[in-house]
Motif scaffolding. Structure first.
Motif, PDB file in Angstrom:
ATOM      1  N   SER A   1      23.833   4.413 -17.676  1.00  0.00           N
ATOM      2  CA  SER A   1      23.132   3.890 -16.507  1.00  0.00           C
ATOM      3  C   SER A   1      22.403   2.618 -16.888  1.00  0.00           C
ATOM      4  O   SER A   1      22.033   2.429 -18.051  1.00  0.00           O
ATOM      5  CB  SER A   1      22.132   4.924 -15.967  1.00  0.00           C
ATOM      6  N   PRO A   2      22.183   1.715 -15.942  1.00  0.00           N
ATOM      7  CA  PRO A   2      21.440   0.490 -16.270  1.00  0.00           C
ATOM      8  C   PRO A   2      19.997   0.799 -16.593  1.00  0.00           C
ATOM      9  O   PRO A   2      19.472   1.858 -16.240  1.00  0.00           O
ATOM     10  CB  PRO A   2      21.558  -0.335 -14.984  1.00  0.00           C
TER      11      PRO A   2
ATOM     12  N   GLN B   1      13.634  -3.822 -17.458  1.00  0.00           N
ATOM     13  CA  GLN B   1      14.342  -5.107 -17.498  1.00  0.00           C
ATOM     14  C   GLN B   1      13.415  -6.259 -17.148  1.00  0.00           C
ATOM     15  O   GLN B   1      13.462  -7.323 -17.767  1.00  0.00           O
ATOM     16  CB  GLN B   1      15.527  -5.071 -16.526  1.00  0.00           C
TER      17      GLN B   1
END
Length: 202
Positions: free
Chosen positions: A51-52, A58
Protein backbone atom coordinates in the motif's frame (compact mmCIF):
# COMPACT_ATOMS: atom_id res chain seq x y z
CA UNK A 1 17.32 32.89 3.92
CA UNK A 2 17.54 29.26 4.97
CA UNK A 3 14.40 27.27 5.63
CA UNK A 4 14.46 24.74 8.46
CA UNK A 5 12.14 22.11 9.88
CA UNK A 6 11.71 21.99 13.67
CA UNK A 7 10.70 18.41 14.42
CA UNK A 8 8.80 18.10 17.71
CA UNK A 9 10.11 14.78 19.03
CA UNK A 10 7.05 13.79 21.05
CA UNK A 11 3.30 13.33 20.74
CA UNK A 12 2.65 15.22 23.98
CA UNK A 13 0.45 18.28 23.58
CA UNK A 14 2.17 20.06 26.50
CA UNK A 15 5.81 19.36 25.69
CA UNK A 16 8.53 21.82 26.65
CA UNK A 17 10.40 20.55 23.59
CA UNK A 18 7.73 22.18 21.46
CA UNK A 19 8.22 25.35 23.50
CA UNK A 20 11.96 25.19 22.87
CA UNK A 21 11.46 24.90 19.12
CA UNK A 22 8.92 27.73 19.20
CA UNK A 23 11.50 29.88 20.98
CA UNK A 24 14.12 29.04 18.36
CA UNK A 25 11.59 29.79 15.64
CA UNK A 26 10.83 33.26 16.97
CA UNK A 27 14.23 34.22 18.42
CA UNK A 28 16.13 33.52 15.22
CA UNK A 29 13.42 34.61 12.78
CA UNK A 30 15.71 37.16 11.14
CA UNK A 31 18.34 34.51 10.42
CA UNK A 32 16.24 31.61 9.16
CA UNK A 33 12.63 30.56 8.74
CA UNK A 34 11.53 27.45 10.59
CA UNK A 35 8.28 25.54 10.40
CA UNK A 36 7.33 23.14 13.15
CA UNK A 37 6.53 19.54 12.26
CA UNK A 38 4.35 17.47 14.55
CA UNK A 39 4.48 13.68 14.75
CA UNK A 40 1.41 13.11 16.94
CA UNK A 41 -0.75 12.23 13.91
CA UNK A 42 1.65 9.62 12.53
CA UNK A 43 0.06 6.14 12.56
CA UNK A 44 1.84 3.27 14.27
CA UNK A 45 4.50 1.91 11.94
CA UNK A 46 3.49 -1.48 10.53
CA UNK A 47 5.90 -2.01 7.58
CA UNK A 48 3.26 -2.00 4.82
CA UNK A 49 4.11 -4.17 1.83
CA UNK A 50 1.45 -3.43 -0.76
CA UNK A 51 0.00 0.00 0.00
CA UNK A 52 1.20 3.57 -0.52
CA UNK A 53 2.60 5.52 2.38
CA UNK A 54 0.02 7.37 4.49
CA UNK A 55 -0.38 10.94 3.18
CA UNK A 56 0.81 12.46 6.48
CA UNK A 57 4.08 10.54 6.15
CA UNK A 58 4.65 11.45 2.52
CA UNK A 59 3.92 15.12 3.25
CA UNK A 60 6.39 15.11 6.15
CA UNK A 61 9.06 13.48 3.99
CA UNK A 62 8.52 16.04 1.23
CA UNK A 63 8.82 18.93 3.68
CA UNK A 64 12.06 17.54 5.12
CA UNK A 65 13.43 16.91 1.63
CA UNK A 66 12.80 20.52 0.63
CA UNK A 67 14.23 22.05 3.83
CA UNK A 68 17.84 23.18 4.15
CA UNK A 69 18.16 21.48 7.53
CA UNK A 70 16.27 19.96 10.46
CA UNK A 71 16.34 20.68 14.20
CA UNK A 72 14.98 17.84 16.32
CA UNK A 73 14.07 18.44 19.94
CA UNK A 74 13.60 15.31 22.03
CA UNK A 75 12.54 14.62 25.60
CA UNK A 76 13.95 11.67 27.52
CA UNK A 77 11.83 8.79 28.75
CA UNK A 78 13.61 5.97 30.59
CA UNK A 79 17.01 7.10 29.27
CA UNK A 80 15.71 6.98 25.67
CA UNK A 81 13.85 8.95 23.03
CA UNK A 82 10.04 8.59 23.06
CA UNK A 83 8.39 5.72 21.22
CA UNK A 84 6.54 8.28 19.09
CA UNK A 85 9.83 9.69 17.79
CA UNK A 86 11.18 6.21 17.01
CA UNK A 87 7.89 5.53 15.22
CA UNK A 88 8.27 8.71 13.14
CA UNK A 89 11.84 7.87 12.17
CA UNK A 90 10.78 4.33 11.23
CA UNK A 91 8.27 5.81 8.79
CA UNK A 92 10.74 8.39 7.48
CA UNK A 93 13.23 5.70 6.54
CA UNK A 94 10.85 3.23 4.88
CA UNK A 95 10.71 3.54 1.08
CA UNK A 96 11.50 7.26 1.52
CA UNK A 97 14.85 8.69 2.54
CA UNK A 98 14.53 12.42 3.26
CA UNK A 99 17.18 12.37 6.00
CA UNK A 100 20.01 11.04 3.83
CA UNK A 101 22.73 13.75 3.87
CA UNK A 102 20.31 16.19 5.58
CA UNK A 103 21.97 18.56 8.09
CA UNK A 104 20.49 17.90 11.54
CA UNK A 105 20.91 19.68 14.86
CA UNK A 106 19.72 17.93 18.03
CA UNK A 107 18.29 19.73 21.04
CA UNK A 108 16.33 18.51 24.02
CA UNK A 109 14.43 19.59 27.08
CA UNK A 110 13.59 17.57 30.17
CA UNK A 111 12.01 18.15 33.54
CA UNK A 112 15.07 16.85 35.37
CA UNK A 113 18.72 17.82 35.65
CA UNK A 114 20.28 16.01 32.68
CA UNK A 115 18.31 17.76 29.93
CA UNK A 116 17.75 14.65 27.76
CA UNK A 117 21.46 13.87 27.39
CA UNK A 118 21.01 10.10 27.08
CA UNK A 119 18.13 10.49 24.64
CA UNK A 120 20.21 12.82 22.49
CA UNK A 121 23.06 10.29 22.40
CA UNK A 122 20.63 7.57 21.35
CA UNK A 123 19.09 9.82 18.70
CA UNK A 124 22.52 10.46 17.18
CA UNK A 125 23.04 6.72 16.87
CA UNK A 126 19.62 6.22 15.23
CA UNK A 127 20.13 9.07 12.76
CA UNK A 128 23.41 7.46 11.69
CA UNK A 129 21.69 4.18 10.80
CA UNK A 130 21.97 2.97 7.18
CA UNK A 131 18.38 3.90 6.29
CA UNK A 132 18.57 7.44 7.72
CA UNK A 133 22.22 8.56 7.30
CA UNK A 134 21.65 12.16 8.37
CA UNK A 135 24.55 14.60 8.72
CA UNK A 136 24.44 15.38 12.44
CA UNK A 137 26.19 18.50 13.68
CA UNK A 138 29.01 17.28 15.95
CA UNK A 139 29.75 18.53 19.47
CA UNK A 140 26.52 20.47 19.62
CA UNK A 141 24.40 19.28 22.52
CA UNK A 142 21.84 21.76 23.80
CA UNK A 143 20.49 20.34 27.04
CA UNK A 144 17.65 22.28 28.63
CA UNK A 145 17.17 20.95 32.15
CA UNK A 146 14.32 21.77 34.55
CA UNK A 147 12.36 22.81 31.50
CA UNK A 148 9.07 23.41 33.33
CA UNK A 149 10.70 26.43 34.98
CA UNK A 150 12.81 27.49 31.97
CA UNK A 151 10.28 29.67 30.10
CA UNK A 152 8.48 32.87 31.00
CA UNK A 153 4.83 33.67 30.26
CA UNK A 154 5.71 34.72 26.71
CA UNK A 155 7.52 31.44 25.97
CA UNK A 156 10.99 32.96 26.15
CA UNK A 157 13.93 31.28 27.84
CA UNK A 158 14.69 32.96 31.14
CA UNK A 159 18.37 32.02 31.47
CA UNK A 160 20.61 34.43 29.55
CA UNK A 161 23.47 31.93 29.52
CA UNK A 162 21.24 29.33 27.87
CA UNK A 163 20.19 31.87 25.24
CA UNK A 164 23.84 32.73 24.63
CA UNK A 165 24.76 29.07 24.18
CA UNK A 166 21.80 28.42 21.89
CA UNK A 167 22.67 31.50 19.83
CA UNK A 168 26.18 30.19 19.26
CA UNK A 169 24.95 26.71 18.36
CA UNK A 170 22.35 28.08 15.97
CA UNK A 171 24.95 30.24 14.22
CA UNK A 172 27.21 27.19 13.93
CA UNK A 173 24.33 25.15 12.55
CA UNK A 174 23.68 27.64 9.75
CA UNK A 175 27.36 27.34 8.77
CA UNK A 176 27.11 23.56 9.07
CA UNK A 177 24.09 23.59 6.75
CA UNK A 178 26.09 25.51 4.13
CA UNK A 179 29.00 23.09 4.39
CA UNK A 180 26.90 19.93 4.26
CA UNK A 181 24.77 21.14 1.38
CA UNK A 182 27.93 21.51 -0.68
CA UNK A 183 28.72 17.81 -0.17
CA UNK A 184 26.36 16.61 -2.88
CA UNK A 185 28.61 14.54 -5.12
CA UNK A 186 27.77 11.23 -3.43
CA UNK A 187 24.17 12.04 -2.51
CA UNK A 188 22.52 9.93 -5.22
CA UNK A 189 24.76 7.00 -4.32
CA UNK A 190 23.97 7.44 -0.62
CA UNK A 191 20.22 7.43 -1.30
CA UNK A 192 20.60 4.32 -3.46
CA UNK A 193 22.56 2.61 -0.69
CA UNK A 194 19.77 3.41 1.80
CA UNK A 195 17.15 2.06 -0.62
CA UNK A 196 19.06 -1.16 -1.19
CA UNK A 197 20.06 -1.79 2.42
CA UNK A 198 18.58 -4.88 4.01
CA UNK A 199 19.27 -6.27 7.48
CA UNK A 200 18.28 -9.72 6.21
CA UNK A 201 21.17 -9.89 3.73
CA UNK A 202 23.98 -8.71 6.05
Amino acid sequence: MKHLIGLVGTNSSQSTNRKLLQFIQSHFAEEATMELMEIKDFPVFNKPTDSPLPPVIQEAADRIEQADGVIISTPEYDHAIPASLINALNWLSYDIYPFVDKPVMITGASYGTLGSSRAQAQLRQILDSPELKARIMPSSEFLLSHSLQAFDEENRLKDASQIEKLTGLFADFLIFVDLVNQLVQAHDSNVKAAENFSWETI
